[in-house]
Design a protein around this motif. Structure first.
Motif, PDB file in Angstrom:
ATOM      1  N   ALA A 191       0.836  -1.209   0.000  1.00 32.21           N
ATOM      2  CA  ALA A 191       0.000   0.000   0.000  1.00 32.21           C
ATOM      3  C   ALA A 191       0.865   1.252   0.000  1.00 32.21           C
ATOM      4  O   ALA A 191       0.540   2.246  -0.658  1.00 32.21           O
ATOM      5  N   GLY A 219       1.792   2.059  -3.407  1.00 33.94           N
ATOM      6  CA  GLY A 219       0.709   2.215  -4.364  1.00 33.94           C
ATOM      7  C   GLY A 219       0.357   0.952  -5.119  1.00 33.94           C
ATOM      8  O   GLY A 219      -0.326   1.002  -6.147  1.00 33.94           O
ATOM      9  N   TYR A 234      -1.883  -1.464  -4.835  1.00 35.23           N
ATOM     10  CA  TYR A 234      -3.079  -1.710  -4.032  1.00 35.23           C
ATOM     11  C   TYR A 234      -3.675  -3.106  -4.220  1.00 35.23           C
ATOM     12  O   TYR A 234      -4.240  -3.674  -3.286  1.00 35.23           O
ATOM     13  N   GLU A 235      -3.549  -3.661  -5.405  1.00 40.57           N
ATOM     14  CA  GLU A 235      -4.103  -4.998  -5.622  1.00 40.57           C
ATOM     15  C   GLU A 235      -3.342  -6.036  -4.797  1.00 40.57           C
ATOM     16  O   GLU A 235      -3.951  -6.899  -4.149  1.00 40.57           O
ATOM     17  N   ALA A 275      -1.630  -5.352  -2.148  1.00 40.31           N
ATOM     18  CA  ALA A 275      -1.916  -5.013  -0.753  1.00 40.31           C
ATOM     19  C   ALA A 275      -3.243  -5.612  -0.315  1.00 40.31           C
ATOM     20  O   ALA A 275      -3.354  -6.179   0.789  1.00 40.31           O
ATOM     21  N   ALA A 276      -4.255  -5.518  -1.175  1.00 36.07           N
ATOM     22  CA  ALA A 276      -5.577  -6.041  -0.836  1.00 36.07           C
ATOM     23  C   ALA A 276      -5.531  -7.545  -0.584  1.00 36.07           C
ATOM     24  O   ALA A 276      -6.166  -8.055   0.345  1.00 36.07           O
ATOM     25  N   LYS A 321      -9.153  -2.600   5.451  1.00 41.33           N
ATOM     26  CA  LYS A 321      -7.991  -2.214   4.653  1.00 41.33           C
ATOM     27  C   LYS A 321      -8.059  -2.834   3.261  1.00 41.33           C
ATOM     28  O   LYS A 321      -7.723  -2.190   2.257  1.00 41.33           O
ATOM     29  N   ASP A 341     -10.617  -0.926   1.169  1.00 42.74           N
ATOM     30  CA  ASP A 341     -10.097   0.374   0.733  1.00 42.74           C
ATOM     31  C   ASP A 341      -9.165   0.215  -0.469  1.00 42.74           C
ATOM     32  O   ASP A 341      -9.205   1.010  -1.419  1.00 42.74           O
ATOM     33  N   CYS A 342      -8.334  -0.824  -0.412  1.00 40.03           N
ATOM     34  CA  CYS A 342      -7.386  -1.046  -1.515  1.00 40.03           C
ATOM     35  C   CYS A 342      -8.108  -1.479  -2.785  1.00 40.03           C
ATOM     36  O   CYS A 342      -7.764  -1.028  -3.887  1.00 40.03           O
ATOM     37  N   LYS A 401      -9.559   1.480  -4.452  1.00 42.16           N
ATOM     38  CA  LYS A 401      -8.549   2.257  -5.169  1.00 42.16           C
ATOM     39  C   LYS A 401      -8.177   1.582  -6.484  1.00 42.16           C
ATOM     40  O   LYS A 401      -7.946   2.255  -7.493  1.00 42.16           O
ATOM     41  N   VAL A 402      -8.129   0.249  -6.473  1.00 38.79           N
ATOM     42  CA  VAL A 402      -7.825  -0.480  -7.708  1.00 38.79           C
ATOM     43  C   VAL A 402      -8.905  -0.218  -8.746  1.00 38.79           C
ATOM     44  O   VAL A 402      -8.622   0.089  -9.914  1.00 38.79           O
TER      45      VAL A 402
END
Length: 211
Positions: free
Chosen positions: A178, A181, A183-184, A186-187, A198, A201-202, A205-206
C-alpha cells in the motif's frame, strides 16, 4: 590427505566434535584470508606442533614456503594495498557466488554503501532461512523481520513484503504494498490477514484507477 600424512609420526588425529568444534570457524577465517589476499598471504605460526599436519599437506602441494625464524620476516611492505575499485570488483564476485558476508566486507572496504546494504540484506535473508531449523518461532520471526527491514532500506519492495509473508505477517506485507501504491497486492495480503476494511479500501482504489 591421509596418504600424505602416512609418514607423519603422530598420525592423523581422530575427529572429536567437542574437541574440534572450533575448526569450522577457523576454516572459515582461513578461507576468508586466502580469498581476499591479492598477491600473497603471510601466516605467522606460534604453535608449529599443532600446525604440522596441515603444513605437511600444503608443502606436499607446494602451496606454501616456510621461512624459519632465524631468517627473520621478509619485507612486508612489498604487499600492495588494494584500491577501492578492486575491493568493489571482489565484492561483486562474492555477491554473484552468494557469499554475501564476504561481499559485505568488500563493499565496505570499497565504500560502496549501496551495494553493501544490498549484500547485507541478502546475508540477513540467508540467516533467516537457515534459522528455521535451529530456532524457536519467535526468533525465526525476528530474523525475517530484520531481513525485510534491510530490503526496505534497499527499496526492494517485493523482497521486503515477501519476508513478512514468510512468517505470516500479511498485514505488514499489505502495508508495504500500500505504501508503494501497489493496491491490488496489498488487498490480497490484507485479505489473508482478515483486515477487511484495509482490503476493501485497496480494492476501491484499484477499481478507481481502472475506471
Amino acid at each position: 590427505m591421509r596418504g600424505i600424512l602416512e609418514g607423519y609420526s603422530k598420525g592423523t588425529p581422530i575427529f572429536s566434535n567437542e574437541k574440534h568444534n572450533i575448526i569450522s570457524s577457523e576454516l572459515k577465517n582461513l578461507y576468508a584470508a586466502v580469498t581476499r589476499a591479492r598477491h600473497r598471504l603471510w601466516i605467522l605460526d606460534d604453535n608449529s606442533e599443532q600446525s604440522e599436519p596441515i603444513l605437511a599437506y600444503w608443502k606436499h602441494h607446494e602451496l606454501v614456503r616456510v621461512i624459519p625464524n632465524t631468517e627473520g620476516l621478509p619485507n612486508l611492505s612489498l604487499a600492495r594495498k588494494s584500491s577501492p575499485e578492486e575491493w568493489n570488483e571482489r565484492g561483486k564476485t562474492f555477491f554473484e557466488r552468494k557469499q554475501y558476508e564476504q561481499a559485505v566486507f568488500c563493499f565496505k572496504k570499497s565504500k560502496n554503501e549501496q551495494n553493501r546494504r544490498l549484500a547485507d540484506a541478502y546475508h540477513l535473508r540467508q540467516i533467516a532461512r537457515t534459522s528455521i531449523r535451529n530456532f524457536d518461532e519467535e526468533t525465526v520471526k525476528s530474523k525475517f523481520i530484520r531481513a525485510a527491514e534491510a530490503f526496505k532500506i534497499c527499496s526492494r519492495v517485493e523482497q521486503e513484503a515477501s519476508y513478512y509473508q514468510d512468517v505470516d505477517m500479511h498485514e505488514e506485507a499489505g502495508d508495504v504494498y500500500a505504501r508503494e501504491g501497489m493496491y491490488e497486492s496489498a488487498a490480497r495480503c490484507y485479505n489473508k490477514a482478515k483486515k477487511w476494511r484495509k482490503a476493501g479500501d485497496c480494492f476501491e482504489k484499484v477499481n478507481m484507477y481502472k475506471q
